[in-house]
Design an enzyme around this catalytic site. Structure first.
Site, mmCIF file in Angstrom:
data_model
loop_
_atom_site.group_PDB
_atom_site.id
_atom_site.type_symbol
_atom_site.label_atom_id
_atom_site.label_comp_id
_atom_site.label_asym_id
_atom_site.label_seq_id
_atom_site.Cartn_x
_atom_site.Cartn_y
_atom_site.Cartn_z
ATOM 1 N N TYR A 1 16.425 -4.089 -1.203
ATOM 2 C CA TYR A 1 15.090 -4.358 -1.736
ATOM 3 C C TYR A 1 15.126 -5.583 -2.641
ATOM 4 O O TYR A 1 16.076 -5.782 -3.393
ATOM 5 C CB TYR A 1 14.586 -3.175 -2.572
ATOM 6 C CG TYR A 1 14.044 -2.008 -1.786
ATOM 7 C CD1 TYR A 1 12.989 -2.156 -0.904
ATOM 8 C CD2 TYR A 1 14.587 -0.741 -1.961
ATOM 9 C CE1 TYR A 1 12.489 -1.069 -0.199
ATOM 10 C CE2 TYR A 1 14.083 0.353 -1.269
ATOM 11 C CZ TYR A 1 13.031 0.181 -0.388
ATOM 12 O OH TYR A 1 12.533 1.247 0.301
ATOM 13 N N HIS B 1 6.134 -5.725 6.297
ATOM 14 C CA HIS B 1 7.278 -4.844 6.031
ATOM 15 C C HIS B 1 7.125 -3.528 6.786
ATOM 16 O O HIS B 1 8.042 -3.098 7.502
ATOM 17 C CB HIS B 1 7.349 -4.602 4.519
ATOM 18 C CG HIS B 1 8.439 -3.688 4.069
ATOM 19 N ND1 HIS B 1 9.473 -4.102 3.255
ATOM 20 C CD2 HIS B 1 8.664 -2.351 4.287
ATOM 21 C CE1 HIS B 1 10.283 -3.085 3.007
ATOM 22 N NE2 HIS B 1 9.806 -2.004 3.627
ATOM 23 N N GLU B 2 5.954 -2.906 6.635
ATOM 24 C CA GLU B 2 5.741 -1.600 7.272
ATOM 25 C C GLU B 2 5.681 -1.711 8.791
ATOM 26 O O GLU B 2 6.214 -0.850 9.503
ATOM 27 C CB GLU B 2 4.457 -0.962 6.735
ATOM 28 C CG GLU B 2 4.453 -0.712 5.235
ATOM 29 C CD GLU B 2 5.662 0.077 4.768
ATOM 30 O OE1 GLU B 2 6.048 1.052 5.431
ATOM 31 O OE2 GLU B 2 6.237 -0.303 3.718
ATOM 32 N N ASP C 1 15.583 0.047 5.490
ATOM 33 C CA ASP C 1 15.566 -0.495 4.130
ATOM 34 C C ASP C 1 16.997 -0.539 3.621
ATOM 35 O O ASP C 1 17.476 0.379 2.948
ATOM 36 C CB ASP C 1 14.685 0.366 3.215
ATOM 37 C CG ASP C 1 13.203 0.176 3.484
ATOM 38 O OD1 ASP C 1 12.811 -0.935 3.881
ATOM 39 O OD2 ASP C 1 12.429 1.131 3.313
ATOM 40 N N HIS D 1 8.985 -1.534 10.526
ATOM 41 C CA HIS D 1 9.665 -0.239 10.574
ATOM 42 C C HIS D 1 9.403 0.533 11.863
ATOM 43 O O HIS D 1 10.225 1.374 12.255
ATOM 44 C CB HIS D 1 9.221 0.643 9.404
ATOM 45 C CG HIS D 1 9.917 0.371 8.108
ATOM 46 N ND1 HIS D 1 11.270 0.120 8.013
ATOM 47 C CD2 HIS D 1 9.437 0.333 6.831
ATOM 48 C CE1 HIS D 1 11.593 -0.062 6.738
ATOM 49 N NE2 HIS D 1 10.512 0.060 6.002
#
Length: 357
Positions: free
Chosen positions: A323, A307-308, A320, A311
């Site tokens: 969620y 996920h990170e 985002d 980014h």
């Protein structure tokens, strides 16, 4: 606020239930410029008003009340978008403390220095819009234990103009940079991590590499089965190639780049999973929710790293937009163009739990 709100809100927020445009919206948002050419302050006042006759509880994460945790403003100069340079926070399940009460007819506000977060290097006039989503719970819903309206609630404010003297490019280059030395290990590098945190981190880096390698191999083979369509929607070659590019970049970075895992979190993001500054690859700040996550599987430590990594601007620069699994699936079905730009969709595709082909 009661624990019942905590449980109901957590479940419904992940499900992406409700829209404030339906059945009357109790909230309005306004921007007020705080600067002009003779008094350039680079700030706007963001204010939200409860127009209903009962209290409303608003999720703080989606407001600037505690500072910015993602881009919620559209900033432009002469029609050209201005980049968001500040942190993007990966939140977990909200609890009662994550909501702010807005009484009937009450207005609450926050001063936001936009130049601190958006790349305003040139002097002159900038146009600012708020086009964000807010999640809220009505007081009557809290009393009854039933939340009728919570989720991706789109609220727009009229644009305003502000004047900036411009900031040095060096300010933005250093935003989120890590000044301290790091301790290199086979799992990457650590900063501000105790020995127990390093032990808890364990095989997370290698598990994330396994996830990224599997996802990249799936996409490089041209497969577009239920695993792909669940998380990224109907097939189109353009969107497919975008996702494939993201995972190849993530996979290559996890293999060949130094990933720094920083165990320091700003107090305003302490309850989150993690956050990054999108233009500071590859520093990942690990926060409280990360440490209680499972090693692999849904909403896992390894999935959080995917996920990170998505980014970072150099890996595609996801946002985002939604969620949780239910909201991510809905995004893929209804708006696949946003799903391919959403970090949680990348995480769930990589975690592939339950497994799909």
């Amino acid at each position: 606020m009661k624990c019942s709100l905590r449980a109901v809100v957590g479940a419904l927020l992940l499900a992406g239930v409700g829209s404030a445009w339906a059945a009357g919206n109790p909230l309005s948002v306004e921007l007020v410029a705080q600067s002009n050419k003779s008094m350039p302050t680079e700030s706007v006042r963001w204010q939200i008003t409860n127009t209903s006759n009962e209290a409303v509880y608003v999720l703080r994460w989606e407001t600037p009340l505690d500072g910015l945790s993602r881009s919620i403003f559209d900033v432009s100069k002469n029609g050209r978008p201005v980049r968001y340079m500040d942190k993007i926070v990966h939140w977990g399940h909200p609890d009662a403390n994550d909501f702010v009460k807005v009484g009937p007819g009450e207005t609450i506000s926050a001063e936001v220095n936009l130049a601190a977060s958006y790349e305003m290097v040139d002097a002159g006039s900038y146009t600012v819009r708020f086009e964000g989503q807010l999640s809220y719970v009505m007081a009557s819903d809290e009393k009854s234990g039933h939340v009728e309206d919570l989720g991706a609630t789109q609220l727009d404010a009229d644009p305003v103009e502000l004047y900036s003297l411009g900031r040095s490019p060096a300010y933005y280059q250093n935003l989120g940079a890590l000044p301290a030395a790091v301790n290199a290990t086979k799992a990457g590098s650590y900063a501000n991590c105790s020995s127990s945190q390093q032990t808890s981190f364990g095989s997370t880096h290698n598990n994330a590499k396994t996830y990224s390698a599997n996802a990249a191999a799936y996409l490089n083979a041209g497969t577009a089965g239920s695993r792909y369509t669940t998380w990224f929607g109907a097939y189109s070659s353009t969107r497919y190639n975008t996702v494939k590019s993201h995972f190849n970049l993530i996979n290559n970075a996890l293999i060949s780049s130094t990933i720094t895992y920083d165990c320091y979190c700003t107090p305003s993001a302490a309850s989150a999973y993690a956050y990054v500054y999108p233009n500071q690859p590859y520093i990942i700040h690990l926060c409280n929710a990360f440490w209680s996550a499972p090693a692999t599987g849904t909403d896992s430590k390894a999935g959080t790293i995917i996920h990170e990594m998505s980014h970072f601007t150099v890996n595609g620069g996801t946002q985002d937009n939604a969620y949780g699994q239910t909201a991510a699936k809905s995004l893929a079905k209804k708006t696949p163009s946003k799903a391919v730009a959403n970090a949680d969709n990348h995480e769930y595709f990589a975690e592939n739990t339950p497994a799909q082909n």
